[in-house]
Design a protein around this motif. Structure first.
Motif, PDB file in Angstrom:
ATOM      1  N   ILE A   1      13.546   8.243  -5.565  1.00 42.16           N
ATOM      2  CA  ILE A   1      13.510   7.651  -4.232  1.00 42.16           C
ATOM      3  C   ILE A   1      13.326   8.737  -3.172  1.00 42.16           C
ATOM      4  CG2 ILE A   1      14.910   6.461  -2.492  1.00 42.16           C
ATOM      5  CD1 ILE A   1      16.152   4.843  -4.767  1.00 42.16           C
ATOM      6  N   GLU A   2      14.131   9.793  -3.267  1.00 42.96           N
ATOM      7  CA  GLU A   2      14.080  10.830  -2.235  1.00 42.96           C
ATOM      8  C   GLU A   2      12.767  11.610  -2.277  1.00 42.96           C
ATOM      9  OE1 GLU A   2      16.327  10.860   0.047  1.00 42.96           O
ATOM     10  OE2 GLU A   2      17.433   9.298  -1.022  1.00 42.96           O
ATOM     11  N   ILE A   3      12.286  11.954  -3.465  1.00 39.96           N
ATOM     12  CA  ILE A   3      11.026  12.702  -3.556  1.00 39.96           C
ATOM     13  C   ILE A   3       9.852  11.811  -3.161  1.00 39.96           C
ATOM     14  CG2 ILE A   3       9.499  13.967  -5.095  1.00 39.96           C
ATOM     15  CD1 ILE A   3      12.069  15.429  -4.369  1.00 39.96           C
ATOM     16  N   SER A   4       9.927  10.523  -3.488  1.00 41.46           N
ATOM     17  CA  SER A   4       8.862   9.600  -3.078  1.00 41.46           C
ATOM     18  C   SER A   4       8.791   9.509  -1.557  1.00 41.46           C
ATOM     19  CB  SER A   4       9.106   8.205  -3.671  1.00 41.46           C
ATOM     20  OG  SER A   4       9.080   8.248  -5.077  1.00 41.46           O
ATOM     21  N   ILE A   5       9.947   9.487  -0.916  1.00 39.52           N
ATOM     22  CA  ILE A   5       9.973   9.471   0.553  1.00 39.52           C
ATOM     23  C   ILE A   5       9.328  10.738   1.106  1.00 39.52           C
ATOM     24  CG2 ILE A   5      11.523   9.604   2.545  1.00 39.52           C
ATOM     25  CD1 ILE A   5      13.402   7.713   1.048  1.00 39.52           C
ATOM     26  N   LEU A   6       9.616  11.876   0.494  1.00 39.38           N
ATOM     27  CA  LEU A   6       9.005  13.129   0.934  1.00 39.38           C
ATOM     28  C   LEU A   6       7.488  13.079   0.786  1.00 39.38           C
ATOM     29  CD1 LEU A   6       9.066  16.106   1.789  1.00 39.38           C
ATOM     30  CD2 LEU A   6       9.523  16.707  -0.601  1.00 39.38           C
ATOM     31  N   VAL A   7       7.007  12.579  -0.354  1.00 44.18           N
ATOM     32  CA  VAL A   7       5.561  12.485  -0.587  1.00 44.18           C
ATOM     33  C   VAL A   7       4.914  11.576   0.458  1.00 44.18           C
ATOM     34  CG1 VAL A   7       3.803  11.633  -2.190  1.00 44.18           C
ATOM     35  CG2 VAL A   7       5.720  13.001  -3.051  1.00 44.18           C
ATOM     36  N   LEU A   8       5.532  10.431   0.721  1.00 49.81           N
ATOM     37  CA  LEU A   8       4.968   9.492   1.695  1.00 49.81           C
ATOM     38  C   LEU A   8       4.988  10.073   3.101  1.00 49.81           C
ATOM     39  CD1 LEU A   8       6.501   6.153   0.366  1.00 49.81           C
ATOM     40  CD2 LEU A   8       4.121   6.895   0.211  1.00 49.81           C
ATOM     41  N   LEU A   9       6.029  10.826   3.435  1.00 52.58           N
ATOM     42  CA  LEU A   9       6.076  11.464   4.756  1.00 52.58           C
ATOM     43  C   LEU A   9       4.960  12.494   4.905  1.00 52.58           C
ATOM     44  CD1 LEU A   9       9.922  11.994   5.294  1.00 52.58           C
ATOM     45  CD2 LEU A   9       8.405  10.524   6.629  1.00 52.58           C
ATOM     46  N   LEU A  10       4.733  13.272   3.866  1.00 52.75           N
ATOM     47  CA  LEU A  10       3.656  14.267   3.914  1.00 52.75           C
ATOM     48  C   LEU A  10       2.291  13.593   4.028  1.00 52.75           C
ATOM     49  CD1 LEU A  10       4.934  16.815   1.230  1.00 52.75           C
ATOM     50  CD2 LEU A  10       4.950  17.098   3.718  1.00 52.75           C
ATOM     51  N   LEU A  11       2.095  12.513   3.281  1.00 50.78           N
ATOM     52  CA  LEU A  11       0.837  11.775   3.369  1.00 50.78           C
ATOM     53  C   LEU A  11       0.671  11.151   4.750  1.00 50.78           C
ATOM     54  CD1 LEU A  11       0.666   9.973  -0.104  1.00 50.78           C
ATOM     55  CD2 LEU A  11      -0.755  11.864   0.693  1.00 50.78           C
ATOM     56  N   SER A  12       1.746  10.608   5.286  1.00 49.84           N
ATOM     57  CA  SER A  12       1.680   9.992   6.607  1.00 49.84           C
ATOM     58  C   SER A  12       1.349  11.028   7.667  1.00 49.84           C
ATOM     59  CB  SER A  12       3.026   9.324   6.922  1.00 49.84           C
ATOM     60  OG  SER A  12       2.995   8.717   8.186  1.00 49.84           O
ATOM     61  N   ASN A  13       1.957  12.186   7.560  1.00 48.71           N
ATOM     62  CA  ASN A  13       1.647  13.251   8.513  1.00 48.71           C
ATOM     63  C   ASN A  13       0.196  13.707   8.382  1.00 48.71           C
ATOM     64  OD1 ASN A  13       4.251  13.199   9.453  1.00 48.71           O
ATOM     65  ND2 ASN A  13       4.945  14.933   8.214  1.00 48.71           N
ATOM     66  N   GLY A  14      -0.281  13.744   7.130  1.00 44.85           N
ATOM     67  CA  GLY A  14      -1.686  14.116   6.923  1.00 44.85           C
ATOM     68  C   GLY A  14      -2.637  13.121   7.562  1.00 44.85           C
ATOM     69  N   LEU A  15      -2.302  11.827   7.452  1.00 47.26           N
ATOM     70  CA  LEU A  15      -3.144  10.812   8.079  1.00 47.26           C
ATOM     71  C   LEU A  15      -3.114  10.913   9.597  1.00 47.26           C
ATOM     72  CD1 LEU A  15      -2.517   7.570   5.980  1.00 47.26           C
ATOM     73  CD2 LEU A  15      -4.680   8.755   6.292  1.00 47.26           C
ATOM     74  N   SER A  16      -1.924  11.153  10.144  1.00 44.83           N
ATOM     75  CA  SER A  16      -1.816  11.216  11.600  1.00 44.83           C
ATOM     76  C   SER A  16      -2.536  12.428  12.168  1.00 44.83           C
ATOM     77  CB  SER A  16      -0.337  11.238  12.012  1.00 44.83           C
ATOM     78  OG  SER A  16       0.297  12.399  11.501  1.00 44.83           O
ATOM     79  N   ASN A  17      -2.584  13.502  11.399  1.00 44.79           N
ATOM     80  CA  ASN A  17      -3.306  14.683  11.861  1.00 44.79           C
ATOM     81  C   ASN A  17      -4.820  14.485  11.787  1.00 44.79           C
ATOM     82  OD1 ASN A  17      -0.944  16.066  12.361  1.00 44.79           O
ATOM     83  ND2 ASN A  17      -0.878  17.004  10.319  1.00 44.79           N
ATOM     84  N   GLY A  18      -5.246  13.582  10.879  1.00 46.34           N
ATOM     85  CA  GLY A  18      -6.675  13.298  10.754  1.00 46.34           C
ATOM     86  C   GLY A  18      -7.449  14.514  10.325  1.00 46.34           C
ATOM     87  N   VAL A  19      -8.607  14.642  10.900  1.00 50.10           N
ATOM     88  CA  VAL A  19      -9.468  15.766  10.549  1.00 50.10           C
ATOM     89  C   VAL A  19      -9.402  16.851  11.597  1.00 50.10           C
ATOM     90  CG1 VAL A  19     -11.065  14.376   9.202  1.00 50.10           C
ATOM     91  CG2 VAL A  19     -11.398  14.579  11.678  1.00 50.10           C
ATOM     92  N   LYS A  20      -8.351  16.763  12.460  1.00 52.24           N
ATOM     93  CA  LYS A  20      -8.214  17.764  13.503  1.00 52.24           C
ATOM     94  C   LYS A  20      -7.886  19.109  12.890  1.00 52.24           C
ATOM     95  CE  LYS A  20      -6.512  14.470  16.932  1.00 52.24           C
ATOM     96  NZ  LYS A  20      -5.379  14.116  17.811  1.00 52.24           N
ATOM     97  N   LYS A  21      -8.281  20.146  13.606  1.00 50.75           N
ATOM     98  CA  LYS A  21      -7.991  21.493  13.143  1.00 50.75           C
ATOM     99  C   LYS A  21      -6.488  21.727  13.184  1.00 50.75           C
ATOM    100  CE  LYS A  21      -9.070  26.342  14.016  1.00 50.75           C
ATOM    101  NZ  LYS A  21      -9.793  27.275  14.888  1.00 50.75           N
TER     102      LYS A  21
END
Length: 837
Positions: free
Chosen positions: A398-418
């Protein structure tokens, strides 16, 4: 025309944006599937690894048992000669005895006979070496181990042999006692580790095959599900909740399936290993009896055969009974009786070995009955281990899955920006608390890997120090660790506003890593261990306050509340996983390597913080400037307030001290009672699960039904009751009951303490932040004094802990009688932030 072109360009832009979002969504989905699959493989590999090591330990025991029985027969002949004045150093005929032993033990490469100054080594090439023993610590270790074993009242629970695990071989030392019952020397068997690893390697291959099959199945389910479940919503944000439910559901099913396969595999393997021990015992008996029968002695004239059979199975717990019998009578039995055993039991638990006929034509056979109770008890322990691993792995997933999803979510929010450079310091910037839960989880997991065995390790490292009693010295590492944590909290609290949370966290993590690294050294002594625990405790105190500062740097009260909740959820999950994983690893690889694993995790956590998180400082509150004199008078009024003093000294301090029953006393008690480190970890797990999952329900129920003050007293009564119950009858059962009661007390007691304390008029006048600091430090003082208190009261025996509970009951009564009632406004208990643990 111009309008048409503008509309066309706008449509093209929207199509490009949609295409970009679709491409990004597909890429994120691929990353999610890969991360989920990797997590599944890691968790399954960890589970399989623990189970393999469990089987290796059990198989190792069966190999040892099969070697001890014939070795003790040889030692019996040596000890018989010592009774008549022979000396071990000049034992004529020793070579013949050892050659006979080597013939019986095919796995053994070399047999050594050790005494205080020298050793003789016999190998299969008939090379005999007489060498001096330069490392006298080996002899002292053997002497201490064997002499302690002879003094135990219950010889059935502790064996007097000793097994050393070297890099390429095992050394099994079996003691030789002189006619007075003292250690005279040892017979030491050397055999390759491959004797065990080859067998376990077969099961490792089978488990690996199942792991890959289940991982492939999980990957198929993930791909099929993700093709129907969009990973992002229309705004391009990650759909975290459905994805979290999906991955937890898949991994839980896979983990349960894998656990069932593990149990079926290892239950069969353990029964086979028990049968191998029985076969080895039967071969020894057959060889010894037939050597006499071949000389013309009939079976009816064999002397003290019952006693001989009892000696054989004394070191073989897997065997319940051995009988020498024919079709009509029982000629001899390890039980001393002559009752026939009907061969109607399951074939797994009974078998027979034929013997040669004697001169009268008597043709008996050896009937071996395995202990169904002992084997099923071991199988239940395997199930218990697997259930423990299952619960822990689900928390971990549960905890590691939350970490993975947070990292993915942050990656999406950053988009393709530098990628922007992370500022080293941000003045008064709001905190990003999204990572606080996984950060708290991983850090506390690393820190609490060793919690279940630190008191046990302290006991093993004990040596006289400064004239202190043994119990106080054993308590020293935990006490200094708590003291270090208190110092760390104070220093961090005074610097976090100036430097921000990140530098302090990195400093604390470095201190924890160094302390744990020192603890991992095999040559460490009790003083060094105590100082290293103090250093680790200091680092923990600094990191704890740094993470609290990260939460409070948010401008929004809602964000602070959310961050605080996430912090404590991650904390408890990390503690539970850390204690269980550390305890089970310690049972399999030893204490020192567990510290090394903790160091690696702390270092990786520090690197993550360094690279991925920005520094912030708490946003200062707008408060009225007051002079030093006013501040001093305010503080003086606070510490003189009778309600504050009564609460801190009569409630907070004794509760924190009594809670060290679990952290300090219980591991030592469990070790004395023969429980494994894994069993200690399970007790911590039960306590933690009660606090985590019953706290929300019990806090609401007890505070609503009883009110804050009565709930506060009820939690104290549970703590006192836990001490009294154990003091009346100190057993494993009452110890577990005490652990459960302590968990129930904390599940609502901490919240009750919080609400009562923050509702006091003196607390509001001083300021919530400063008041919380005093509360935290009083808890740390209680945790620091707890081990010393338990170390002192146990000198009176278990009744001392019961008296401690009675003393706390008197303190509760005194608190109730002397408390001052607040006015109507003060009686209305307001809600506040939860305090530290």
């Amino acid at each position: 025309m111009k309008l048409f072109l503008l509309q066309k360009e706008k449509a093209a832009g929207m199509n490009n944006e949609t295409t970009s979002l679709g491409r990004k969504s597909r890429y994120t989905g691929l990353v999610f599937i890969s991360a989920a699959l990797l997590l599944i493989i890691v968790v399954l590999a960890f589970t399989g690894g623990l189970n393999i090591s469990s089987f290796q330990k059990k198989y190792e025991e069966s190999v040892v048992f099969s070697l001890v029985a014939p070795t003790k027969q040889t030692i019996g002949k040596i000890e018989y000669a010592l009774k008549y004045g022979k000396e071990l150093e000049h034992f004529y005929g020793l070579r013949e005895l050892i050659d006979e032993l080597l013939d019986q033990l095919e796995e053994v490469n070399e047999v050594r006979v050790l005494w205080p100054n020298e050793a003789i080594a016999f190998n299969r090439d008939n090379v005999i070496l007489r060498v001096p023993i330069e490392d006298t610590s080996i002899i002292e270790t053997l002497r201490d181990r064997h002499e302690v074993a002879t003094k135990l009242e219950n010889d059935s629970v502790v064996h007097d042999y000793m097994l050393e695990r070297l890099e390429n071989e095992y050394l099994l030392s079996v003691p030789i006692y002189n006619p007075h019952g003292y250690w005279e020397g040892s017979v030491q068997l050397a055999f390759d580790r491959s004797v065990v690893s080859t067998r376990t390697g077969e099961y490792l291959f089978i488990l690996l095959r199942y792991l890959l099959l289940l991982a492939a199945f999980a990957a198929l389910i993930l791909v099929l599900t993700m093709s129907r479940l969009p990973i992002t919503d229309h705004a391009g944000k990650l759909r975290s909740k459905p994805l979290l439910i999906l991955i937890i559901a898949i991994m839980s099913v896979i983990q349960i399936t894998y656990g069932y396969i593990n149990y079926q595999l290892f239950s069969r393997a353990y029964i086979n290993a028990s049968q191998e021990v029985a076969v080895s015992a039967a071969e020894i008996i057959s060889r010894d009896i037939q050597s006499v029968i071949e000389k013309g002695v009939p079976y009816s004239d064999l002397y003290q055969l019952d006693t001989y059979l009892q000696g054989i199975i004394q070191e073989l717990p897997a065997i319940e009974q051995i009988n020498l019998m024919n079709e009509e009578n029982v000629l001899a039995s390890s039980e001393g009786g002559r009752d026939r055993i009907e061969s109607t039991m399951e074939s797994d638990y009974t078998f027979e070995v034929g013997l040669i006929p004697d001169q009268t034509g008597n043709l008996p056979y050896i009937h071996v009955l395995l202990s169904e109770t002992a084997i099923k008890t071991e199988l239940r322990m395997i199930v218990l281990d697997m259930v423990t691993v299952l619960i822990t792995s689900i928390l971990f997933m549960i905890e590691i899955s939350i970490l993975v999803l947070l990292l993915l979510s942050n990656g999406l929010s950053n988009g393709v920006k530098k990628k922007k450079e992370i500022p080293r310091f941000t003045q008064q910037s709001p905190a990003d608390t999204t990572m606080i839960r996984p950060l708290s989880f991983i850090f506390h997991l690393a820190l609490f890997l060793s919690a279940a065995f630190i008191p046990i390790m302290s006991k093993e490292l004990y040596e006289p120090l400064w004239g202190m009693s043994e119990n106080l010295i054993i308590a020293l590492p935990v006490t200094i660790e708590m003291f270090g944590a208190g110092v760390g909290v104070i220093l961090a609290a005074s610097n976090v506003d100036k430097r921000g949370w990140k530098p302090l966290f990195l400093l604390g993590a470095l201190s924890v890593a160094i302390g744990m690294l020192i603890c991992s050294l095999p040559s460490i002594n009790i003083l060094g261990f105590s100082l290293a625990r103090g250093l680790a405790g200091f680092g923990y105190g600094v990191c704890f306050m740094a993470l609290r500062a990260l939460i409070t740097s948010g401008a929004s009260g809602e964000k602070q509340t959310s961050g605080l909740t996430s912090f404590f959820v991650g904390l408890y999950a990390g503690i539970n996983c850390g204690i269980i994983v550390g305890a089970m690893l310690a049972d399999r690889i030893g204490y020192h390597p567990v510290f090394t694993i903790g160091v690696i995790i702390v270092v990786l956590t520090g690197l993550f913080v360094l690279k991925q998180m920005k520094n912030t400082i708490p946003i200062p509150r707008k408060e009225k400037n007051i002079s030093f004199g006013e501040t001093f008078n305010q503080l003086g009024g606070f510490v003189r307030n009778k309600q504050v003093v009564a609460f801190l000294l009569l409630i907070v301090l004794p509760v924190a001290a009594c809670n060290m029953f679990l952290d300090y006393y219980f591991p030592i008690f469990a070790d004395h009672e023969g429980l494994s480190t894994s069993d200690v970890g399970r007790a911590f797990l039960v306590n933690g699960l009660i606090i985590v999952y019953l706290a929300p329900l019990f806090s609401k129920l007890f505070l609503k039904w009883l009110g804050v003050e009565k709930a506060l007293l009820m939690s104290g009564l549970l703590v006192a009751l836990a001490m009294v119950i154990f003091g009346v009858k100190g057993s494993v059962l009452t110890a577990i009951i005490a652990v459960i009661l302590l968990g129930l007390s904390d599940s609502f007691g901490l919240v009750a303490q919080n609400k009562y304390y923050l509702s006091l008029k003196a607390t509001g006048q001083l300021g919530t932040g400063k008041a919380i600091g005093y509360y935290d430090n009083m808890r740390k003082v209680g945790q620091m004094l707890g081990p010393m208190i338990f170390g002192g009261v146990v000198l009176m025996g278990q009744i001392g802990i019961g008296l401690l509970g009675i003393l706390f009951l008197i303190m509760l009564l005194f608190f109730w009688v002397t408390r001052f009632r607040n006015d109507a406004e003060q009686q209305k208990r307001g809600s506040g932030n939860e305090l530290s643990l």
